[in-house]
Scaffold this motif. Structure first.
Motif, PDB file in Angstrom:
ATOM      1  N   LYS A  93      -1.619  12.066  -8.642  1.00 43.55           N
ATOM      2  CA  LYS A  93      -0.949  13.561  -8.727  1.00 43.55           C
ATOM      3  C   LYS A  93      -0.036  13.792  -7.771  1.00 43.55           C
ATOM      4  O   LYS A  93       1.058  14.218  -7.937  1.00 43.55           O
ATOM      5  CB  LYS A  93      -1.858  14.373  -8.877  1.00 43.55           C
ATOM      6  N   PHE A  94      -0.245  13.473  -6.631  1.00 47.54           N
ATOM      7  CA  PHE A  94       0.447  13.954  -5.355  1.00 47.54           C
ATOM      8  C   PHE A  94       1.360  12.673  -4.701  1.00 47.54           C
ATOM      9  O   PHE A  94       2.002  12.643  -4.021  1.00 47.54           O
ATOM     10  CB  PHE A  94      -0.422  14.625  -4.218  1.00 47.54           C
ATOM     11  N   GLN A  95       1.193  11.421  -5.455  1.00 49.17           N
ATOM     12  CA  GLN A  95       1.910  10.423  -5.104  1.00 49.17           C
ATOM     13  C   GLN A  95       1.798  10.206  -3.712  1.00 49.17           C
ATOM     14  O   GLN A  95       2.715   9.722  -2.903  1.00 49.17           O
ATOM     15  CB  GLN A  95       3.572  10.558  -5.294  1.00 49.17           C
ATOM     16  N   VAL A  96       0.606  10.014  -3.389  1.00 49.26           N
ATOM     17  CA  VAL A  96       0.160   9.506  -1.901  1.00 49.26           C
ATOM     18  C   VAL A  96      -0.832   8.299  -1.998  1.00 49.26           C
ATOM     19  O   VAL A  96      -1.925   8.389  -2.558  1.00 49.26           O
ATOM     20  CB  VAL A  96      -0.480  10.575  -1.283  1.00 49.26           C
ATOM     21  N   MET A  97      -0.575   7.309  -1.319  1.00 52.44           N
ATOM     22  CA  MET A  97      -1.501   6.227  -1.434  1.00 52.44           C
ATOM     23  C   MET A  97      -2.878   6.643  -0.741  1.00 52.44           C
ATOM     24  O   MET A  97      -2.820   6.999   0.341  1.00 52.44           O
ATOM     25  CB  MET A  97      -1.168   4.818  -0.709  1.00 52.44           C
ATOM     26  N   HIS A  98      -3.887   6.130  -1.219  1.00 54.34           N
ATOM     27  CA  HIS A  98      -5.239   6.585  -0.781  1.00 54.34           C
ATOM     28  C   HIS A  98      -5.576   5.985   0.647  1.00 54.34           C
ATOM     29  O   HIS A  98      -5.220   4.752   0.677  1.00 54.34           O
ATOM     30  CB  HIS A  98      -6.363   6.065  -1.642  1.00 54.34           C
ATOM     31  N   GLU A  99      -6.073   6.740   1.493  1.00 57.68           N
ATOM     32  CA  GLU A  99      -6.428   6.351   2.894  1.00 57.68           C
ATOM     33  C   GLU A  99      -7.711   7.354   3.132  1.00 57.68           C
ATOM     34  O   GLU A  99      -7.858   8.225   2.501  1.00 57.68           O
ATOM     35  CB  GLU A  99      -5.583   6.242   3.855  1.00 57.68           C
ATOM     36  N   SER A 100      -8.438   6.771   4.158  1.00 61.79           N
ATOM     37  CA  SER A 100      -9.599   7.572   4.496  1.00 61.79           C
ATOM     38  C   SER A 100      -9.860   7.545   5.952  1.00 61.79           C
ATOM     39  O   SER A 100      -9.921   6.394   6.258  1.00 61.79           O
ATOM     40  CB  SER A 100     -10.895   7.234   3.591  1.00 61.79           C
ATOM     41  N   PRO A 101     -10.060   8.429   6.706  1.00 57.59           N
ATOM     42  CA  PRO A 101      -9.735   9.948   6.481  1.00 57.59           C
ATOM     43  C   PRO A 101      -8.394  10.109   5.977  1.00 57.59           C
ATOM     44  O   PRO A 101      -7.508   9.476   6.509  1.00 57.59           O
ATOM     45  CB  PRO A 101     -10.522  10.617   7.386  1.00 57.59           C
ATOM     46  N   GLN A 102      -8.172  11.233   5.446  1.00 53.29           N
ATOM     47  CA  GLN A 102      -6.674  11.591   4.930  1.00 53.29           C
ATOM     48  C   GLN A 102      -6.639  12.935   5.011  1.00 53.29           C
ATOM     49  O   GLN A 102      -7.500  13.868   4.339  1.00 53.29           O
ATOM     50  CB  GLN A 102      -6.485  10.936   3.743  1.00 53.29           C
ATOM     51  N   LEU A 103      -5.220  13.594   5.332  1.00 55.99           N
ATOM     52  CA  LEU A 103      -5.091  14.920   5.148  1.00 55.99           C
ATOM     53  C   LEU A 103      -3.872  15.149   4.313  1.00 55.99           C
ATOM     54  O   LEU A 103      -2.782  14.483   4.646  1.00 55.99           O
ATOM     55  CB  LEU A 103      -4.698  15.564   6.568  1.00 55.99           C
ATOM     56  N   LEU A 104      -3.853  15.966   3.337  1.00 55.51           N
ATOM     57  CA  LEU A 104      -2.673  16.125   2.660  1.00 55.51           C
ATOM     58  C   LEU A 104      -2.152  17.777   2.612  1.00 55.51           C
ATOM     59  O   LEU A 104      -2.987  18.552   2.500  1.00 55.51           O
ATOM     60  CB  LEU A 104      -2.811  15.869   1.279  1.00 55.51           C
ATOM     61  N   VAL A 105      -0.948  18.031   3.044  1.00 58.72           N
ATOM     62  CA  VAL A 105      -0.430  19.311   2.885  1.00 58.72           C
ATOM     63  C   VAL A 105       0.291  19.375   1.753  1.00 58.72           C
ATOM     64  O   VAL A 105       1.509  18.822   1.674  1.00 58.72           O
ATOM     65  CB  VAL A 105       0.453  19.360   4.384  1.00 58.72           C
ATOM     66  N   ILE A 106       0.372  20.639   0.862  1.00 56.05           N
ATOM     67  CA  ILE A 106       0.920  20.650  -0.478  1.00 56.05           C
ATOM     68  C   ILE A 106       1.638  22.190  -0.327  1.00 56.05           C
ATOM     69  O   ILE A 106       0.966  22.970  -0.126  1.00 56.05           O
ATOM     70  CB  ILE A 106      -0.262  20.354  -1.448  1.00 56.05           C
ATOM     71  N   LYS A 107       2.677  22.231  -0.483  1.00 55.95           N
ATOM     72  CA  LYS A 107       3.562  23.246  -0.831  1.00 55.95           C
ATOM     73  C   LYS A 107       4.520  23.224  -2.058  1.00 55.95           C
ATOM     74  O   LYS A 107       4.937  22.059  -2.047  1.00 55.95           O
ATOM     75  CB  LYS A 107       4.520  23.495   0.325  1.00 55.95           C
ATOM     76  N   VAL A 110       4.214  19.982  -4.128  1.00 49.46           N
ATOM     77  CA  VAL A 110       4.378  18.437  -3.750  1.00 49.46           C
ATOM     78  C   VAL A 110       3.885  18.200  -2.210  1.00 49.46           C
ATOM     79  O   VAL A 110       3.810  19.520  -1.469  1.00 49.46           O
ATOM     80  CB  VAL A 110       5.855  18.206  -3.682  1.00 49.46           C
ATOM     81  N   VAL A 111       3.519  17.174  -1.781  1.00 47.32           N
ATOM     82  CA  VAL A 111       3.036  16.883  -0.490  1.00 47.32           C
ATOM     83  C   VAL A 111       4.122  16.817   0.569  1.00 47.32           C
ATOM     84  O   VAL A 111       5.025  16.318   0.363  1.00 47.32           O
ATOM     85  CB  VAL A 111       2.143  15.459  -0.510  1.00 47.32           C
ATOM     86  N   VAL A 112       4.002  17.866   1.417  1.00 48.39           N
ATOM     87  CA  VAL A 112       5.243  18.157   2.287  1.00 48.39           C
ATOM     88  C   VAL A 112       4.939  17.159   3.905  1.00 48.39           C
ATOM     89  O   VAL A 112       5.667  17.086   4.530  1.00 48.39           O
ATOM     90  CB  VAL A 112       5.360  19.481   2.725  1.00 48.39           C
ATOM     91  N   ALA A 113       3.575  17.002   3.864  1.00 40.97           N
ATOM     92  CA  ALA A 113       2.988  16.156   5.127  1.00 40.97           C
ATOM     93  C   ALA A 113       1.828  15.611   4.670  1.00 40.97           C
ATOM     94  O   ALA A 113       1.005  15.954   3.875  1.00 40.97           O
ATOM     95  CB  ALA A 113       2.820  16.805   6.231  1.00 40.97           C
ATOM     96  N   HIS A 114       1.601  14.413   4.988  1.00 43.74           N
ATOM     97  CA  HIS A 114       0.142  13.808   5.053  1.00 43.74           C
ATOM     98  C   HIS A 114       0.119  12.561   6.133  1.00 43.74           C
ATOM     99  O   HIS A 114       1.008  12.101   6.729  1.00 43.74           O
ATOM    100  CB  HIS A 114      -0.203  12.910   3.630  1.00 43.74           C
ATOM    101  N   ALA A 115      -1.245  12.455   6.424  1.00 47.65           N
ATOM    102  CA  ALA A 115      -1.640  11.642   7.417  1.00 47.65           C
ATOM    103  C   ALA A 115      -3.029  10.916   7.404  1.00 47.65           C
ATOM    104  O   ALA A 115      -3.684  11.599   6.373  1.00 47.65           O
ATOM    105  CB  ALA A 115      -1.542  12.239   8.882  1.00 47.65           C
TER     106      ALA A 115
END
Length: 131
Positions: A93-107, A110-115
């Motif tokens: 949905k948010f077009q971010v490759m899965h990693e773990s742990p992972q943080l997605l910031v959505i505004k 769309v995801v505006v930041a992820h790590a």
């Protein structure tokens, strides 16, 4: 707490555990709500693996450093082992490759930041609060 900590520490040395305003992310349907809500208020998803020591350590650091008000953003917790389908759909949905742990910031949908991993604690959430 280990037996030695119980014997050698006083109750005044024990820290009270910080509790964050987590919202459980347990269904794929919630992702639509998160997308819609993100148009008004920042949405954050923390993807956590309960079997991973690194994930546990990063989560503990994240909780310790967290200082954002509930009114400023919504904070979702995704146990990706128990909700694998939700984890997979989050990536699609948010077009971010899965990693773990992972943080997605959505505004604004769309995801505006992820790590992931230790980089999670480099994201300053206060930068994404407000307009």
């Amino acid at each position: 707490m280990g037996i030695f900590n119980k014997i050698f520490s006083s109750s005044s040395e024990e820290k009270e555990e910080k509790v964050l305003p987590w919202i459980g992310l347990t269904s794929v349907a919630q992702l639509e709500d998160i997308e819609e809500k993100s148009k008004i208020k920042t949405q954050v998803i923390f993807k956590h693996s309960t079997r991973c020591g690194v994930s546990r350590m990063v989560l503990k650091q994240f909780v310790s450093a967290y200082d954002i008000s509930e009114t400023d953003l919504d904070l979702y917790f995704l146990d990706l082992l128990n909700y694998r389908d939700v984890s997979n759909e989050t990536g699609y949905k948010f077009q971010v490759m899965h990693e773990s742990p992972q943080l997605l910031v959505i505004k604004n949908g769309v995801v505006v930041a992820h790590a992931s991993h230790g980089s999670i604690n480099s994201i300053h959430l206060d930068e994404f609060v407000g307009s």
